[in-house]
Design a protein around this motif. Structure first.
Motif, PDB file in Angstrom:
ATOM      1  N   THR A 139       0.838  -1.201   0.000  1.00 15.23           N
ATOM      2  CA  THR A 139       0.000   0.000   0.000  1.00 15.23           C
ATOM      3  C   THR A 139       0.871   1.249   0.000  1.00 15.23           C
TER       4      THR A 139
ATOM      5  N   GLU B 125      -6.475   0.468   0.195  1.00 16.88           N
ATOM      6  CA  GLU B 125      -6.626   0.605   1.649  1.00 16.88           C
ATOM      7  C   GLU B 125      -7.718  -0.334   2.169  1.00 16.88           C
TER       8      GLU B 125
ATOM      9  N   ARG C 134      -6.248  -3.703   2.364  1.00 18.26           N
ATOM     10  CA  ARG C 134      -5.344  -3.777   3.525  1.00 18.26           C
ATOM     11  C   ARG C 134      -6.145  -3.941   4.817  1.00 18.26           C
TER      12      ARG C 134
END
Length: 172
Positions: free
Chosen positions: A64, A127, A130
């Motif tokens: 990321t 995101e 993640r």
């Protein structure tokens, strides 16, 4: 004249004391307790499992971070707005790597969209992935690592929201 026997207050107090006792006995750290379900891990197995979880989580965060770098490089006008989020992801990567897991240098996250709004949406999706990966890792993590993963997953979800809102502002 004083009442004898069981009163409502006494029954509630006794019930509360029994419930508290049951909760407190269930909070022990003894891995060999008979009430614990699942396989009992040796100390070495627990250390290996934590190291593997940390390495995987740190790698996810590093990917990321690479995506942030690519987006900021492709869209310099977004770099200032992305800087605080990127710094937080860098700190997450370091925190997850601190327990012995090393985040290998990730491959490039791929091409970034030439449209700034689309790039922000791609970053928000990264995101979210993640956050999902860290939340899934919670299922097998030991308590200390689970708290860290929960915190990082929450931050990643907040980043996804902020990036989505930034994309909306950028498009208008």
């Amino acid at each position: 004249m004083r009442r004898t026997g069981t009163t409502r207050r006494g029954a509630l107090t006794a019930t509360g004391a029994l419930a508290l006792g049951a909760v407190l006995t269930g909070c022990g750290d003894d891995d060999k307790s008979p009430g614990r379900s699942g396989p009992v891990r040796t100390e070495a197995e627990a250390v290996r499992a934590e190291k593997k979880l940390r390495t995987t989580a740190a790698h996810t965060a590093a990917l990321t971070l690479a995506h942030y770098d690519l987006a900021a490089g492709a869209h310099p006008d977004l770099a200032e707005g992305l800087a605080p989020l990127r710094a937080a992801v860098r700190e997450h990567t370091e925190a997850l790597s601190a327990g012995g897991g090393k985040a290998a240098a990730p491959p490039a996250a791929g091409p970034v969209s030439t449209d700034a709004t689309a790039a922000l949406k791609e970053l928000a999706a990264a995101e979210r992935r993640r956050a999902d990966a860290h939340a899934e890792a919670l299922l097998t993590a030991e308590p200390e690592l689970a708290r860290l993963l929960a915190s990082v997953a929450g931050a990643a979800a907040a980043h996804a929201y902020l990036l989505t809102e930034l994309a909306k502002e950028t498009s208008s």
